[in-house]
Each structure stands twice: as C-alpha cells, then as structure tokens.
Design a protein around this motif. Structure first.
Motif, short mmCIF file in Angstrom:
data_model
loop_
_atom_site.label_atom_id
_atom_site.label_comp_id
_atom_site.label_asym_id
_atom_site.label_seq_id
_atom_site.Cartn_x
_atom_site.Cartn_y
_atom_site.Cartn_z
N GLN A 198 -22.23 -82.13 -78.92
CA GLN A 198 -23.11 -83.22 -79.28
C GLN A 198 -24.09 -82.78 -80.37
OE1 GLN A 198 -24.86 -84.30 -75.55
NE2 GLN A 198 -23.15 -85.61 -74.97
N ALA A 199 -24.56 -81.54 -80.27
CA ALA A 199 -25.53 -81.06 -81.25
C ALA A 199 -24.89 -80.94 -82.63
CB ALA A 199 -26.10 -79.72 -80.81
N VAL A 200 -23.67 -80.41 -82.68
CA VAL A 200 -22.98 -80.28 -83.97
C VAL A 200 -22.71 -81.66 -84.55
CG1 VAL A 200 -20.86 -79.50 -85.09
CG2 VAL A 200 -21.94 -78.07 -83.39
N ASP A 201 -22.30 -82.60 -83.71
CA ASP A 201 -22.02 -83.95 -84.20
C ASP A 201 -23.29 -84.64 -84.68
OD1 ASP A 201 -20.08 -85.91 -84.78
OD2 ASP A 201 -20.79 -87.07 -83.06
N ALA A 202 -24.41 -84.39 -84.03
CA ALA A 202 -25.68 -84.98 -84.48
C ALA A 202 -26.05 -84.46 -85.86
CB ALA A 202 -26.79 -84.68 -83.48
N VAL A 203 -25.84 -83.17 -86.09
CA VAL A 203 -26.13 -82.59 -87.41
C VAL A 203 -25.18 -83.19 -88.44
CG1 VAL A 203 -26.13 -80.47 -88.77
CG2 VAL A 203 -27.06 -80.46 -86.46
N LYS A 217 -23.65 -86.10 -88.38
CA LYS A 217 -24.00 -87.51 -88.63
C LYS A 217 -25.16 -87.64 -89.60
CE LYS A 217 -22.50 -89.60 -84.30
NZ LYS A 217 -22.97 -90.19 -83.03
N SER A 218 -26.15 -86.78 -89.44
CA SER A 218 -27.30 -86.87 -90.35
C SER A 218 -26.95 -86.40 -91.76
CB SER A 218 -28.47 -86.06 -89.80
OG SER A 218 -28.18 -84.69 -89.82
N GLU A 219 -25.98 -85.50 -91.86
CA GLU A 219 -25.65 -84.93 -93.17
C GLU A 219 -24.56 -85.72 -93.89
OE1 GLU A 219 -25.31 -80.45 -94.91
OE2 GLU A 219 -24.26 -80.87 -93.04
N VAL A 220 -23.73 -86.47 -93.18
CA VAL A 220 -22.62 -87.18 -93.81
C VAL A 220 -23.10 -88.25 -94.78
CG1 VAL A 220 -22.26 -89.00 -92.09
CG2 VAL A 220 -20.31 -88.09 -93.34
N THR A 266 -24.08 -78.70 -91.31
CA THR A 266 -23.04 -78.88 -90.29
C THR A 266 -22.26 -77.59 -90.09
OG1 THR A 266 -22.84 -81.19 -90.95
CG2 THR A 266 -21.06 -80.29 -89.62
N ALA A 267 -21.97 -76.89 -91.15
CA ALA A 267 -21.26 -75.62 -91.04
C ALA A 267 -22.11 -74.59 -90.30
CB ALA A 267 -20.89 -75.10 -92.43
N ARG A 268 -23.40 -74.59 -90.55
CA ARG A 268 -24.29 -73.67 -89.85
C ARG A 268 -24.34 -74.00 -88.36
NH1 ARG A 268 -30.29 -73.85 -90.93
NH2 ARG A 268 -29.54 -75.19 -92.58
N ALA A 269 -24.44 -75.29 -88.04
CA ALA A 269 -24.45 -75.71 -86.64
C ALA A 269 -23.12 -75.35 -85.97
CB ALA A 269 -24.69 -77.21 -86.54
N TRP A 270 -22.03 -75.51 -86.69
CA TRP A 270 -20.71 -75.16 -86.16
C TRP A 270 -20.62 -73.67 -85.87
CZ3 TRP A 270 -16.74 -72.17 -88.27
CH2 TRP A 270 -15.51 -72.26 -87.61
N ARG A 271 -21.14 -72.84 -86.77
CA ARG A 271 -21.11 -71.38 -86.55
C ARG A 271 -21.94 -70.99 -85.32
NH1 ARG A 271 -20.99 -71.42 -92.30
NH2 ARG A 271 -23.25 -71.34 -92.44
N ILE A 272 -23.06 -71.67 -85.11
CA ILE A 272 -23.89 -71.41 -83.92
C ILE A 272 -23.11 -71.80 -82.66
CG2 ILE A 272 -25.99 -72.09 -82.71
CD1 ILE A 272 -27.29 -72.40 -85.53
N LYS A 273 -22.45 -72.95 -82.72
CA LYS A 273 -21.65 -73.41 -81.57
C LYS A 273 -20.52 -72.44 -81.29
CE LYS A 273 -18.16 -75.92 -82.07
NZ LYS A 273 -16.85 -76.47 -81.88
N GLU A 274 -19.84 -71.99 -82.33
CA GLU A 274 -18.72 -71.06 -82.14
C GLU A 274 -19.20 -69.72 -81.59
OE1 GLU A 274 -15.29 -71.40 -82.48
OE2 GLU A 274 -15.84 -73.51 -82.52
#
Length: 170
Positions: A1-6, A8-11, A49-57
């Motif tokens: 959800q956190a990655v998707d929120a980031v 959505k704001s960036e798209v 979004t890529a930064r959030a994805w790296r944190i999630k991974e």
C-alpha cells in the motif's frame, strides 16, 4: 500500500509510471516479460516510486531470509532507520506501524508461525458464503465452515461417485 501510495502521487508528474502498478506490487521473480521490460529501468531511476520499491524489497528480503530473532532485530533496526529517513510519507507510516508492533514482528521471527493457513481457510469460507448467497441460520453457516475447513476423513463416501472417482479424489 505504501509503494502504491507513492506511485499514485508521482504518476501525475511522470507518465512512465502509467500502467505499472502491479509490477511494483509483485515480486520481481514473478514479473512477466512485459512488466520486466517496462519497469526494470525504472527500478534503477531516481523516481520516488523506485526508492519506495527498494525499501519494500529490502523489508521483503529480511522476511524471506528468516533470520533468528537477534539477527532480525538488527536488520529491522537498519531498515526502520532507512524507511524513517526516506522523506516518503507512506514509507514513514509503514516504518511507524512496524515500530508500534515491534515485539510481535520479532516474535514472528522467533516462532516462525504465520497466519497463512488461517487466511487460506477464510478465503474458502468466504467463497462458500458468496456461492450460497447467505445461509438460513447461523448454525447452517457454522456447519458449512466445519465441513470446508475441518478436513474431515471419517465421513461416509459420496454414494453418487463411482469407485474410480473415489480413487482419484483420495
């Protein structure tokens, strides 16, 4: 959800992120060829979004490694520090949530238990409820839940099955 929120704001500001939602949310090993081509370069970009994805991974890697409690605590502290300082509000909220449930998260590493089985049974029960469009009484619903989730072996054989179908079913 956190990655998707980031995302959505960036798209709104970067068209490259359109139609990439599921790629960010699924495991990289399960990406289709189309997702791989679309997102692989984006994961190495300066996008939020890529930064959030790296944190999630990184968090996913900790859980997949299944370290002991002490090692997990050290890894989670480093991850928490990174997520808290990342300047992405949804990721900060995720870090705060994990911090609130810190003892339970660490207990999960120690016990190795998961609620996966319970979630699987819940999905079967919800499907049965939807299929029946409700039950006449609560006791009928409870009986169906026991039949679905109980994995009962002592019930009599289905009289409408042929012996070959019984062999295949068991």
């Amino acid at each position: 959800q956190a990655v998707d929120a980031v995302r959505k704001s960036e798209v709104r500001h970067d068209a490259r992120l359109k139609r990439t939602k599921w790629a960010w949310l699924t495991d990289m090993a399960r990406w289709s060829k189309k997702q791989d081509e679309a997102v692989y370069d984006l994961t190495r970009s300066n996008l939020k979004t890529a930064r959030a994805w790296r944190i999630k991974e990184a968090l996913r890697d900790i859980f997949q490694a299944k370290p002991g409690r002490e090692q997990a605590e050290g890894l989670l502290k480093r991850w928490h520090s990174w997520a808290r300082r990342c300047r992405l509000e949804p990721m900060k909220q995720l870090a705060a949530t994990i911090k609130r449930h810190w003892a339970g998260v660490l207990q999960g590493f120690e016990s190795g238990l998961s609620n996966g089985y319970v979630e699987a049974m819940n999905s079967l029960i919800q499907a049965a409820k939807a299929r029946a469009r409700g039950y006449g009484t609560a006791s009928h619903f409870i009986a169906i839940c026991f039949l679905i989730a109980g994995k009962l072996k002592h019930l009599p054989a289905n009289p409408f099955q042929t012996p070959l179908q019984r062999m295949v079913a068991s």
